[in-house]
Design a protein around this motif. Sequence first.
Motif, mmCIF file in Angstrom:
data_model
loop_
_atom_site.group_PDB
_atom_site.id
_atom_site.type_symbol
_atom_site.label_atom_id
_atom_site.label_comp_id
_atom_site.label_asym_id
_atom_site.label_seq_id
_atom_site.Cartn_x
_atom_site.Cartn_y
_atom_site.Cartn_z
ATOM 1 N N UNK A 2 0.854 -1.191 0.000
ATOM 2 C CA UNK A 2 0.000 0.000 0.000
ATOM 3 C C UNK A 2 0.888 1.238 0.000
ATOM 4 N N UNK A 3 1.442 1.526 -1.162
ATOM 5 C CA UNK A 3 2.346 2.655 -1.330
ATOM 6 C C UNK A 3 2.328 3.091 -2.794
ATOM 7 N N UNK A 4 2.416 4.387 -3.057
ATOM 8 C CA UNK A 4 2.456 4.859 -4.449
ATOM 9 C C UNK A 4 3.618 4.267 -5.241
ATOM 10 N N UNK A 5 4.705 3.906 -4.559
ATOM 11 C CA UNK A 5 5.850 3.318 -5.269
ATOM 12 C C UNK A 5 5.452 2.025 -5.966
ATOM 13 N N UNK A 6 4.548 1.281 -5.358
ATOM 14 C CA UNK A 6 4.102 0.011 -5.939
ATOM 15 C C UNK A 6 3.191 0.257 -7.140
ATOM 16 N N UNK A 7 2.165 1.075 -6.966
ATOM 17 C CA UNK A 7 1.251 1.313 -8.081
ATOM 18 C C UNK A 7 1.946 2.029 -9.241
ATOM 19 N N UNK A 8 2.887 2.896 -8.928
ATOM 20 C CA UNK A 8 3.661 3.539 -9.997
ATOM 21 C C UNK A 8 4.464 2.505 -10.784
ATOM 22 N N UNK A 9 5.019 1.521 -10.078
ATOM 23 C CA UNK A 9 5.793 0.468 -10.724
ATOM 24 C C UNK A 9 4.903 -0.356 -11.657
ATOM 25 N N UNK A 10 3.700 -0.682 -11.186
ATOM 26 C CA UNK A 10 2.762 -1.422 -12.034
ATOM 27 C C UNK A 10 2.412 -0.625 -13.286
#
Length: 274
Positions: A173-181
């Motif tokens: 649950x972090x923008x770093x993860x969704x940005x990576x996707x």
Amino acid sequence: MGQVRVGTSGWVYPPWRGTFYPKGVTQKRELAYLSERLGSVEINGSFYSLQRPSSYVKWAAETPADFVFSVKGSRFITHMKRLKDGHELLANYLASGVLALGPKLGPILWQLPPTLQFDAGLLTDFFEALPRTTAAAAEVAKRHDHRVDPAHTTTDADRPLRYALEIRHPSYVTPAFTDLLERHGIALVVADAAGKYPLIEEVTSDFTYVRLHGHDELYVSGYTDEGLDQWAEKVRGWAKQGDVFVYFDNDAKAYAPRDAVKLQDLLVQDRLAD
């Protein structure tokens, strides 16, 4: 508007017999019966073990021309190897017959274990190993080892491949993860899991992938009419951005096919109203 497909996670469940499957529908006819009522299904057996090419050919033949299968990725890759050695393991998985579905092959779903925390480097390596077309996947499949016999390493046509990722650890649950996707064009699975796992409703690809495991009790509870209305409203919004795949995994008491048909009916009513 994108195309919306609603289905179930798997189709071979004894509790469904005599409830969703009427008496007289043999086990061999269950997939055909389901495919007459829903537009898609997840293949779950591919998560537990490598399937045979003949099985994929058979499943494709038993379903209508416009039916679509999503295929669950191998737990050997996600749970045992924890995404490491992806290049070598993908060859065996892809050679097991996934490409034999031809035009009926939908997204490939990768479900991560609850103990695997967010690691941007690990995910990047895995995403970069994924072939993005069926032709590229066939080339990867040709590198399979002796454990896949017989193997299927060809494709009838070159089509794009889609991938979805389901996470189960709060560190994602972090923008770093969704940005990576987003950078890799991988869809984040919107997973309703009775509050046990993170529920992130962010679109990260050109399609949306939804898994409904049960709102109140994991794999067991059914969805109320009000709950299905709420999910229908969300699906309508996602469909404005691209295709949507929705699968019910609350299979323990035969709620999954019942809820899937109800949600599909709600969405069909929308089209008729238009």
